[in-house]
Design an enzyme around this catalytic site. Sequence first.
Site, PDB file in Angstrom:
ATOM      1  N   HIS A 119       0.821  -1.219   0.000  1.00 40.66           N
ATOM      2  CA  HIS A 119       0.000   0.000   0.000  1.00 40.66           C
ATOM      3  C   HIS A 119       0.851   1.264   0.000  1.00 40.66           C
ATOM      4  O   HIS A 119       0.339   2.366  -0.231  1.00 40.66           O
ATOM      5  CB  HIS A 119      -0.944   0.008   1.199  1.00 40.66           C
ATOM      6  CG  HIS A 119      -2.349   0.396   0.851  1.00 40.66           C
ATOM      7  ND1 HIS A 119      -2.648   1.390  -0.081  1.00 40.66           N
ATOM      8  CD2 HIS A 119      -3.540  -0.054   1.283  1.00 40.66           C
ATOM      9  CE1 HIS A 119      -3.945   1.516  -0.180  1.00 40.66           C
ATOM     10  NE2 HIS A 119      -4.517   0.651   0.633  1.00 40.66           N
ATOM     11  N   GLU A 340     -10.546  -1.084 -19.557  1.00 43.56           N
ATOM     12  CA  GLU A 340     -10.736  -1.710 -20.870  1.00 43.56           C
ATOM     13  C   GLU A 340      -9.411  -2.276 -21.353  1.00 43.56           C
ATOM     14  O   GLU A 340      -8.511  -1.544 -21.775  1.00 43.56           O
ATOM     15  CB  GLU A 340     -11.253  -0.685 -21.880  1.00 43.56           C
ATOM     16  CG  GLU A 340     -11.599  -1.264 -23.240  1.00 43.56           C
ATOM     17  CD  GLU A 340     -12.927  -2.020 -23.250  1.00 43.56           C
ATOM     18  OE1 GLU A 340     -12.916  -3.183 -23.692  1.00 43.56           O
ATOM     19  OE2 GLU A 340     -13.946  -1.461 -22.822  1.00 43.56           O
TER      20      GLU A 340
END
Length: 398
Positions: A119, A340
């Site tokens: 993180h 995408e």
Amino acid sequence: RLKSALSKALVPYDFLAGRLRLNPESQRFEFDCNGAGAQFVVASSEFELGEIGDLVYPNPGFRQLVQKSYDDVAMHEKPLCILQDYLRFVTGFRLISLRFDTLTSFRCGGFAIGVATNHATFDGISFKTFLENLASLASADKPVLATVPCNDRHLLAARSPPQIQFDHPELLKIPTGTDTDTVFACPQAQLDFKIFNLTSNDIAHLKNQAKDHPGSTNAKITGFNVVAAHVWRCKALSSGLDYDPERVSTVLYAVDIRSRLNLPSSLAGNAVLSAYATARCKEIEEAPLVKLVELVTQGTNRMTGEYAQSVIDWGEVNKGFPNGEFLISSWWRLGFADVEYPWGKPRYSCPVVYHRKDIILLFPDIAGASSDNEVNVLVALPSNEMEKFEALFHKFLA
């Protein structure tokens, strides 16, 4: 193509090929950009997608879709990014799991991408940008970056000298010698976990509850705020063996500080801080929903640029971490399923869950993975608290 894309991505994201080390002088973690590399793992499975069950349900078996963590490896030797690709799933289905970067194939031709990063490298927003860049670099036609990342970590540096201008009850200073592993200790074997689905009608109902009650003009009635208020009430009133109306409950939730500190939207890093709302259990139980929404709104509004800089300076002076009864971690609108790729969008995007009593996770439902109108609430609690939480969840929703 995916391996080639990851190799290309490590040029603008060079810190991902490095390692995290502790600076002995400052006692702070630093990226050692030593070019040690990210890891790309390929695996396969004899199963089809339809045989592994509900993708939304946090199946412990899904952990096989990501490379296991390097618990037995020294921290300064652990890769900061590992990608595993499962190469066979039912044709037309795609699954992305955030934890370790792994490509796993399934028998029918589809595949799962499992990702794990530290993180310290990304927050949810910058990680989505990383995925969009990975997808763009995998294109056979124009393998270029979708967004050039800003890697200037000095933009998040503390001031010199640090200036702590506010009280920060949402932060806990850890005394020297304290074992932080025991602060939220609760063995996973003692936790039940359930998913509570909130449909678009449920969320609209919560919004109407808040709107229809007069007396609060400062509440911002959004989907997240009403869900956070509802979950907070249920968690606060179900916590512990005995109900104490005077007990103070504090909920934490992440706020993006890029716009507050005029940082580039393309900043690659962890630019979120914990906002908070706090109240006595008696108030949480008796107040109308709109009052709790108002407290959540105030927590977000409190996080001004000046306040955010004060938090950063606090972290420079003190050793500690966010301090609250629990944290709401929202994947709801991060949009990982909207990325995408050249082969299409993921069928679903979900976390590989490690159950924590102090974290309640919000994530989109598979039917509405590209919609803001439905959310799943993942809760892990001891069985007696789970019974109370579930009863309250439906009671206050009714």
